[in-house]
Write an enzyme that holds these catalytic residues in place. Structure first.
Site, PDB file in Angstrom:
ATOM      1  CG  LEU A  90      12.202 -51.511 -35.017  1.00  0.00           C
ATOM      2  CD1 LEU A  90      13.493 -52.217 -35.398  1.00  0.00           C
ATOM      3  CD2 LEU A  90      12.174 -50.104 -35.606  1.00  0.00           C
ATOM      4  CE1 TYR A 136      15.819 -66.965 -22.830  1.00  0.00           C
ATOM      5  CE2 TYR A 136      15.006 -68.211 -24.708  1.00  0.00           C
ATOM      6  CZ  TYR A 136      15.798 -67.204 -24.198  1.00  0.00           C
ATOM      7  OH  TYR A 136      16.558 -66.446 -25.049  1.00  0.00           O
TER       8      TYR A 136
END
Length: 333
Positions: free
Chosen positions: A222, A58
């Site tokens: 979403l 990351y």
């Protein structure tokens, strides 16, 4: 259900307690700078979130390992290491060198040492394989993990992005070695992506393995992508995985956002509430950019959807086949 029962759970069959909302850190270093990341970490712990999830790759847009370094500086400046269940991952390539990736004994041990240095800690609570490595046998992988556990550098081992059969094969190999094996499996699961219901989640339940969910909002799809697009406020929702899914089912997403408006809840809150309540799910990993995103997630946790609302979501996003686990999901009734 008490507040503690709603907010915390055991990590599968282990005795480790984790928060049902976890702080995912994939945005740290790119969409979230270091001061903002430290504020998110502080706020998460203040709200009772103890599960912090990261990975050694990351921060790759700056350099691989950058996110672990950010978390390490935060840990170093706070006296709260014992309040954190720290999870990171190993397996994806860190450089172009041939032995600087995968799940060989050599790489796992070296990568763990490097993560410990970046995180400025003496141990990792949950060390997860980022994805299965079909070129490495389970015995070699477990030998590496057993060594790290024996040295006190790792407490528990987890998997991520595995198929159901891989989770089972890996756990059976651990059983043969009389080793605890996988405490958790981290998978992509949300209203749009329901295939883990077929085999992966049932396998995890059978072995007492916790299920940690990443991308419960399907990369922003979403979270109200259509409204945000109209307002010009979308940061991530129209990119990558979300853009592909939106192109395939724009009418469904429009109907979903209309449904959320009808019940007066935000799309992100509804998606999180649905996912956290699914059978077998231990925790949902958030990818917040602001403290408000964390607070919104607690509303999803504290205000479950009604049975009627869940039925309506099943109509919008039907389960695969007949629903439920394999093979009943596809055999004729």
């Amino acid at each position: 259900m008490t507040s503690a029962e709603r907010h915390y759970a055991r990590l599968g069959r282990t005795g480790l307690t984790v928060s049902r909302l976890g702080l995912g850190t994939v945005n740290f270093g790119d969409r979230v700078d270091e001061p903002a990341a430290h504020r998110l970490l502080d706020h998460a712990l203040d709200r009772g979130i103890n599960l912090i999830d990261t990975a050694n790759i990351y921060g790759w847009r700056i350099h691989k390992g950058h996110t672990e370094e950010m978390i390490g500086r935060w840990l170093d400046s706070r006296a709260r290491r014992d309040d954190v269940v720290l999870a990171t991952k190993v397996g994806l390539p860190m450089t172009d060198r041939p032995n600087d990736g995968g799940l060989s004994l050599r790489h796992i041990v070296a990568a763990c040492e490097a993560s410990l240095r970046r995180l400025r800690t003496e141990w990792i609570d949950l060390y997860q394989i980022h994805k299965p490595d079909r070129g490495v046998g389970w015995d070699e992988m477990w030998q590496a993990m057993e060594l790290l556990v024996a040295q006190g550098k790792v407490r528990y081992v987890g998997s991520s992005n595995a198929a159901g059969w891989q989770l089972a094969a890996g756990q059976e190999a651990a059983n043969r070695r009389h080793f605890l094996g996988f405490a958790s499996e981290q998978c992509l699961y949300n209203l749009v992506t329901r295939y883990p219901e077929l085999e992966l989640i049932p396998a995890a339940q059978a072995y007492g393995t916790a299920v940690l969910v990443w991308s419960p909002l399907h990369s922003g799809l979403l979270s109200g992508v259509l409204r945000k697009s109209r307002e010009g406020s979308s940061v991530k929702s129209a990119q990558g995985r979300a853009a592909s899914a939106l192109a395939q089912q724009p009418d469904t997403i429009a109907a979903y956002e209309h449904f959320c408006a009808e019940i007066d809840r935000s799309p992100a809150e509804v998606a999180l509430a649905w996912t956290i309540a699914r059978p077998g799910v231990t925790a949902v990993l958030l990818g917040p950019r602001t403290v408000d995103h964390i607070d919104d997630a607690f509303r999803a946790l504290d205000q479950p959807l009604s049975d009627t609302e869940q039925d309506e979501l099943d109509k919008l996003f039907p389960p695969l086949g007949h629903g439920g686990p394999a093979p009943d999901a596809w055999i004729s009734r």
